[in-house]
Design a protein around this motif. Structure first.
Motif, PDB file in Angstrom:
ATOM      1  N   LEU A  46       3.875  -9.128 -15.360  1.00 23.99           N
ATOM      2  CA  LEU A  46       3.816  -8.724 -13.956  1.00 23.99           C
ATOM      3  C   LEU A  46       3.671  -7.215 -13.812  1.00 23.99           C
ATOM      4  O   LEU A  46       2.915  -6.734 -12.965  1.00 23.99           O
ATOM      5  N   LEU A  47       4.409  -6.464 -14.631  1.00 22.03           N
ATOM      6  CA  LEU A  47       4.307  -5.008 -14.567  1.00 22.03           C
ATOM      7  C   LEU A  47       2.912  -4.535 -14.960  1.00 22.03           C
ATOM      8  O   LEU A  47       2.389  -3.581 -14.387  1.00 22.03           O
ATOM      9  N   MET A  48       2.311  -5.199 -15.954  1.00 14.29           N
ATOM     10  CA  MET A  48       0.975  -4.795 -16.390  1.00 14.29           C
ATOM     11  C   MET A  48      -0.098  -5.179 -15.370  1.00 14.29           C
ATOM     12  O   MET A  48      -1.054  -4.441 -15.159  1.00 14.29           O
ATOM     13  N   LEU A  49       0.063  -6.327 -14.705  1.00  6.80           N
ATOM     14  CA  LEU A  49      -0.953  -6.795 -13.767  1.00  6.80           C
ATOM     15  C   LEU A  49      -0.820  -6.195 -12.366  1.00  6.80           C
ATOM     16  O   LEU A  49      -1.828  -5.992 -11.685  1.00  6.80           O
ATOM     17  N   PHE A  50       0.411  -5.946 -11.930  1.00  6.57           N
ATOM     18  CA  PHE A  50       0.648  -5.482 -10.563  1.00  6.57           C
ATOM     19  C   PHE A  50       1.506  -4.213 -10.544  1.00  6.57           C
ATOM     20  O   PHE A  50       2.612  -4.214  -9.987  1.00  6.57           O
ATOM     21  N   PRO A  51       1.037  -3.123 -11.128  1.00  2.00           N
ATOM     22  CA  PRO A  51       1.884  -1.928 -11.222  1.00  2.00           C
ATOM     23  C   PRO A  51       2.196  -1.292  -9.867  1.00  2.00           C
ATOM     24  O   PRO A  51       3.271  -0.740  -9.680  1.00  2.00           O
ATOM     25  N   VAL A  52       1.294  -1.401  -8.906  1.00  2.00           N
ATOM     26  CA  VAL A  52       1.504  -0.761  -7.605  1.00  2.00           C
ATOM     27  C   VAL A  52       2.704  -1.382  -6.880  1.00  2.00           C
ATOM     28  O   VAL A  52       3.453  -0.686  -6.198  1.00  2.00           O
ATOM     29  N   ALA A  53       2.920  -2.687  -7.071  1.00  2.28           N
ATOM     30  CA  ALA A  53       4.037  -3.364  -6.414  1.00  2.28           C
ATOM     31  C   ALA A  53       5.380  -2.849  -6.931  1.00  2.28           C
ATOM     32  O   ALA A  53       6.389  -2.948  -6.237  1.00  2.28           O
ATOM     33  N   PHE A  54       5.401  -2.297  -8.118  1.00  5.17           N
ATOM     34  CA  PHE A  54       6.652  -1.842  -8.724  1.00  5.17           C
ATOM     35  C   PHE A  54       6.834  -0.325  -8.654  1.00  5.17           C
ATOM     36  O   PHE A  54       7.797   0.198  -9.209  1.00  5.17           O
ATOM     37  N   LEU A  55       5.934   0.398  -7.998  1.00  3.15           N
ATOM     38  CA  LEU A  55       6.000   1.859  -8.006  1.00  3.15           C
ATOM     39  C   LEU A  55       7.274   2.409  -7.376  1.00  3.15           C
ATOM     40  O   LEU A  55       7.892   3.324  -7.919  1.00  3.15           O
ATOM     41  N   GLU A  56       7.691   1.870  -6.236  1.00  2.00           N
ATOM     42  CA  GLU A  56       8.905   2.391  -5.595  1.00  2.00           C
ATOM     43  C   GLU A  56      10.119   2.162  -6.495  1.00  2.00           C
ATOM     44  O   GLU A  56      10.960   3.044  -6.649  1.00  2.00           O
ATOM     45  N   PHE A  57      10.190   0.985  -7.098  1.00  2.00           N
ATOM     46  CA  PHE A  57      11.273   0.710  -8.039  1.00  2.00           C
ATOM     47  C   PHE A  57      11.215   1.689  -9.205  1.00  2.00           C
ATOM     48  O   PHE A  57      12.241   2.180  -9.667  1.00  2.00           O
ATOM     49  N   PHE A  58      10.013   1.983  -9.677  1.00  2.00           N
ATOM     50  CA  PHE A  58       9.852   2.890 -10.805  1.00  2.00           C
ATOM     51  C   PHE A  58      10.310   4.304 -10.451  1.00  2.00           C
ATOM     52  O   PHE A  58      10.950   4.973 -11.261  1.00  2.00           O
ATOM     53  N   VAL A  59      10.020   4.755  -9.230  1.00  2.00           N
ATOM     54  CA  VAL A  59      10.475   6.074  -8.794  1.00  2.00           C
ATOM     55  C   VAL A  59      12.009   6.098  -8.746  1.00  2.00           C
ATOM     56  O   VAL A  59      12.638   7.069  -9.159  1.00  2.00           O
ATOM     57  N   ILE A  60      12.619   5.010  -8.273  1.00  2.00           N
ATOM     58  CA  ILE A  60      14.081   4.942  -8.246  1.00  2.00           C
ATOM     59  C   ILE A  60      14.639   4.950  -9.664  1.00  2.00           C
ATOM     60  O   ILE A  60      15.633   5.625  -9.946  1.00  2.00           O
ATOM     61  N   LEU A  61      13.991   4.237 -10.580  1.00  2.00           N
ATOM     62  CA  LEU A  61      14.422   4.244 -11.977  1.00  2.00           C
ATOM     63  C   LEU A  61      14.330   5.650 -12.566  1.00  2.00           C
ATOM     64  O   LEU A  61      15.259   6.110 -13.255  1.00  2.00           O
ATOM     65  N   LEU A  62      13.240   6.349 -12.290  1.00  2.00           N
ATOM     66  CA  LEU A  62      13.116   7.731 -12.762  1.00  2.00           C
ATOM     67  C   LEU A  62      14.193   8.617 -12.158  1.00  2.00           C
ATOM     68  O   LEU A  62      14.750   9.501 -12.827  1.00  2.00           O
ATOM     69  N   ALA A  63      14.535   8.389 -10.890  1.00  2.00           N
ATOM     70  CA  ALA A  63      15.585   9.171 -10.241  1.00  2.00           C
ATOM     71  C   ALA A  63      16.941   8.929 -10.904  1.00  2.00           C
ATOM     72  O   ALA A  63      17.714   9.873 -11.115  1.00  2.00           O
TER      73      ALA A  63
END
Length: 178
Positions: free
Chosen positions: A76-93
């Motif tokens: 899912l992360l490889m196919l739909f990366p845009v859907a997970f971007l906000e979560f990824f920014v929170i993870l980086l934070a």
């Protein structure tokens, strides 16, 4: 010390990439995270399948559930990366928050041993504030968040290098393990 310098350099390099490539790098990072979930889980599934005889049923079942979940998440992360971007920014934070706390601890220890002011705390406090802002307000525009995280990573990497060099020069052996 050399590990901290290498880590600081890599963190600063990732920060520079985030600044330069800005919005285009985020989907790539999410896809790479997908690969990190997918590959080890897939290899583990193959190993479990090959060695299934003699393995107790419950642990094998649980490992299969975990690995299948990781494979699905990776895909899912490889196919739909845009859907997970906000979560990824929170993870980086969250990662930046933890790193700023670690740097604050190292700076406080260094300030105590050098009997200096708390000037070394400026960078960790700045990183702490920025990570909290990103955590509670992961901006609508991913490019702004990417730019801020990139700047914070560059500052963090540089600060880590400076603290490592100062620690090596000015502290007893015990504090050099930070």
């Amino acid at each position: 010390m050399i590990n901290n310098i290498i880590r600081g350099s890599l963190v600063a390099l990732v920060g520079i990439l985030l600044i330069v490539l800005n919005e285009s790098v985020m989907p790539l990072l999410v896809r790479l995270l997908g690969v990190v979930f997918f590959l080890p889980a897939f290899i583990s599934l193959v190993n479990l399948y090959m060695k299934r005889k003699g393995t107790p049923m419950f642990p094998m079942l649980m490992m299969n559930v975990i690995n299948i979940g990781s494979v699905i998440l990776g895909i899912l992360l490889m196919l739909f990366p845009v859907a997970f971007l906000e979560f990824f920014v929170i993870l980086l934070a969250v990662m930046l928050l933890c790193f700023s706390l670690l740097q604050a601890y190292a700076a406080i220890s260094l300030c105590r041993s050098l009997k200096q002011g708390l000037g070394l705390l400026a960078t960790p406090v700045l990183l702490l504030v920025m990570s909290i802002v990103l955590l509670f307000n992961p901006f609508d525009a991913i490019s702004t968040a990417t730019l801020i995280v990139g700047i914070c990573l560059v500052v963090s990497g540089g600060s880590d290098i400076v603290i490592s060099v100062l620690t090596k020069r000015n502290t007893p052996t015990g504090l050099q393990q930070l």
